[in-house]
Design a protein around this motif. Structure first.
Motif, PDB file in Angstrom:
ATOM      1  N   MET A   1     -46.688 -71.252  -8.424  1.00 24.14           N
ATOM      2  CA  MET A   1     -46.388 -70.387  -9.506  1.00 24.14           C
ATOM      3  C   MET A   1     -45.126 -69.443  -9.051  1.00 24.14           C
ATOM      4  N   ILE A   2     -44.285 -69.551 -10.143  1.00 21.84           N
ATOM      5  CA  ILE A   2     -42.964 -68.883  -9.728  1.00 21.84           C
ATOM      6  C   ILE A   2     -42.780 -67.512 -10.929  1.00 21.84           C
ATOM      7  N   GLU A   3     -42.328 -66.599 -10.536  1.00 21.37           N
ATOM      8  CA  GLU A   3     -42.139 -65.399 -11.434  1.00 21.37           C
ATOM      9  C   GLU A   3     -40.627 -65.306 -11.567  1.00 21.37           C
ATOM     10  N   VAL A   4     -40.244 -65.302 -12.944  1.00 20.63           N
ATOM     11  CA  VAL A   4     -38.939 -65.294 -13.409  1.00 20.63           C
ATOM     12  C   VAL A   4     -38.366 -63.743 -14.015  1.00 20.63           C
ATOM     13  N   LEU A   5     -37.930 -63.055 -13.418  1.00 20.06           N
ATOM     14  CA  LEU A   5     -37.641 -61.571 -14.059  1.00 20.06           C
ATOM     15  C   LEU A   5     -35.901 -61.499 -14.218  1.00 20.06           C
ATOM     16  N   ALA A   6     -35.784 -61.153 -15.634  1.00 16.33           N
ATOM     17  CA  ALA A   6     -34.347 -60.676 -16.087  1.00 16.33           C
ATOM     18  C   ALA A   6     -34.237 -59.277 -16.395  1.00 16.33           C
ATOM     19  N   LYS A   7     -33.237 -58.705 -15.913  1.00 21.50           N
ATOM     20  CA  LYS A   7     -32.995 -57.369 -15.958  1.00 21.50           C
ATOM     21  C   LYS A   7     -31.436 -57.141 -16.521  1.00 21.50           C
ATOM     22  N   LEU A   8     -31.220 -56.452 -17.480  1.00 24.60           N
ATOM     23  CA  LEU A   8     -30.109 -55.841 -17.940  1.00 24.60           C
ATOM     24  C   LEU A   8     -29.577 -54.575 -17.382  1.00 24.60           C
ATOM     25  N   GLY A   9     -28.699 -54.694 -16.461  1.00 23.82           N
ATOM     26  CA  GLY A   9     -28.331 -53.479 -15.568  1.00 23.82           C
ATOM     27  C   GLY A   9     -28.253 -52.180 -16.429  1.00 23.82           C
ATOM     28  N   ARG A  10     -27.430 -52.580 -17.534  1.00 21.65           N
ATOM     29  CA  ARG A  10     -26.765 -51.068 -18.112  1.00 21.65           C
ATOM     30  C   ARG A  10     -27.507 -50.907 -19.208  1.00 21.65           C
ATOM     31  N   GLY A  11     -28.584 -51.512 -20.043  1.00 20.12           N
ATOM     32  CA  GLY A  11     -29.498 -51.170 -21.009  1.00 20.12           C
ATOM     33  C   GLY A  11     -29.195 -52.705 -21.896  1.00 20.12           C
ATOM     34  N   PRO A  12     -29.864 -52.487 -23.064  1.00 21.58           N
ATOM     35  CA  PRO A  12     -30.087 -53.589 -23.894  1.00 21.58           C
ATOM     36  C   PRO A  12     -28.887 -53.364 -24.989  1.00 21.58           C
ATOM     37  N   VAL A  13     -27.925 -52.577 -25.079  1.00 20.85           N
ATOM     38  CA  VAL A  13     -27.180 -52.368 -26.073  1.00 20.85           C
ATOM     39  C   VAL A  13     -25.660 -52.534 -25.653  1.00 20.85           C
ATOM     40  N   PHE A  14     -24.820 -53.392 -26.482  1.00 23.21           N
ATOM     41  CA  PHE A  14     -23.258 -53.610 -26.045  1.00 23.21           C
ATOM     42  C   PHE A  14     -22.461 -53.693 -27.089  1.00 23.21           C
ATOM     43  N   LEU A  15     -21.075 -53.613 -26.770  1.00 25.27           N
ATOM     44  CA  LEU A  15     -20.180 -53.567 -27.617  1.00 25.27           C
ATOM     45  C   LEU A  15     -19.531 -55.149 -27.763  1.00 25.27           C
TER      46      LEU A  15
END
Length: 387
Positions: A1-15
């Motif tokens: 079993m492998i866990e995959v974690l994705a994290k947006l460092g600045r938050g989920p809103v971009f220009l």
């Protein structure tokens, strides 16, 4: 079993035009109850950004498209299709980037990879309307040997500010002395400059104030005046206006002000010719104002709302919708007197002839700082799956 974690460092809103950075971590967890933990292998992992477009069949007539041929993917297929199983059409995508090939993780071991991609500056903004939807996602695909591909989707929001696309950054940027002890990548420097430029453009556009005065009248005469000091706003700001009924000839009994968006489909994509425009109300103020000389209102523009925009299929515009209820006759009141020793009591009339009319005032709504919009975003900065 492998866990995959994705994290947006600045938050989920971009220009649009900014650099999206996501830290993706692969972990082989070491369970305390496990007695025979072993190493885990992954054949490959890739990441790609795409924008999915979905239209209501009852409102929008689109030409036939063959973009859905990859919606179903065989278990033995190794082609990375980020929009597999998604509704609608993929109208925009960035080139896929390979994160690794042949990854081996021992029990308790983790490895992290940084994914960076510049968001297309000419794409549409994120939008969920009554007729169409534009949804942005970062999709991470990974596969074990002889196993189906697993997809981790990270939704995020894109704001579009017109004017950034045509701006050319100067080559020599000796505005301030650089620190030789700090290393900063060129992409991050440009991304920071883009955010600063967007903040400056928004400040200039929304800080201009000038008195806009409008006479409110119907067929019988003048009702009053309406005053507003600006018609260009950012999402998150308040729309403030004032009324003056003291100079009116016709008594105003009640008024309401609604902050609305107008979603209209371009004529060539309309399902039915002359189909009505869709309206959405984001804030509303209503007040009874008989015998009121002056009044005001304040309507907040939600940070979660979409600024005005136009594509080849849909356009979104903002407006203030006014509704007035005026007296069809003199605003009479009934004065009831008791004896001389009793107090005077004022009571309203039981019936009155009224007239109603409405008025629309277009306003312009622009994006705001994406960091500020991240605080109220429905999307999470962290997403994960287990494969």
């Amino acid at each position: 079993m492998i866990e995959v974690l994705a994290k947006l460092g600045r938050g989920p809103v971009f220009l649009a035009g900014e650099v999206l950075e996501c830290m993706i971590t692969f972990t082989n967890p070491l369970s305390a109850s496990s007695t025979s933990a072993s190493s885990e292998m992954l054949a490959w992992a890739s990441a790609q950004i795409h924008c999915q477009f979905h239209a209501s069949e009852n409102r929008v007539a689109l030409p036939p498209s063959d973009g859905s041929k990859h919606d179903v993917q065989a278990e033995n297929e190794t082609v990375f299709v980020p929009n597999r199983g998604e509704r609608g059409q993929c109208i925009l995508s960035t080139p896929p980037k390979i994160l690794f090939c042949d990854l081996r993780l021992d029990p308790g071991e983790s490895k992290s990879y940084s994914y960076c991609e510049t968001l297309p500056i000419d794409g549409p903004p994120s939008f969920r309307g009554q007729s169409v939807k534009y949804v942005y996602k970062l999709t991470i695909g990974c596969q074990r040997v002889n196993s189906p591909i697993k997809l981790l989707r990270v939704p995020f929001r894109v704001l579009v500010l017109h004017g950034l696309k045509d701006y050319q950054f100067p080559q020599d940027e000796a505005v301030a002395p650089s620190n030789p002890f700090l290393e900063e990548e060129e992409g991050l420097k440009k991304d920071s400059r883009l955010a600063d430029l967007a903040t400056e453009l928004l400040m200039v556009a929304t800080s201009r104030r000038s008195l806009h005065l409008y006479n409110i009248s119907n067929t019988r005469g003048k009702v009053g005046t309406f005053c507003i000091f600006k018609t260009v706003y950012k999402i998150g700001e308040d729309v403030i206006g004032t009324f003056n009924f003291s100079e009116g000839d016709i008594p105003c009994l009640q008024f309401s002000v609604s902050l609305q968006t107008e979603e209209s489909i371009q004529e060539e994509f309309q399902r039915r010719r002359g189909q009505p425009v869709s309206f959405s109300t984001h804030a509303r103020h209503q007040e009874a104002c008989l015998h009121t000389a002056q009044s005001s209102f304040s309507l907040p523009i939600p940070l979660s709302s979409t600024p005005g925009f136009t594509t080849n299929i849909v356009s979104l515009k903002w407006r203030l919708h006014f509704e007035f209820v005026t007296s069809g006759e003199s605003a009479g009141t009934c004065l009831v007197r008791g004896s001389q020793s009793e107090a005077i009591t004022w009571t309203g009339v039981e019936q009155m002839d009224v007239d109603t009319f409405s008025w629309d005032l277009p306003i312009k709504v622009l994006p705001t700082n994406p960091i500020l919009a991240s605080y109220v975003s429905q999307f999470s900065s962290t997403n994960s799956i287990t494969i």
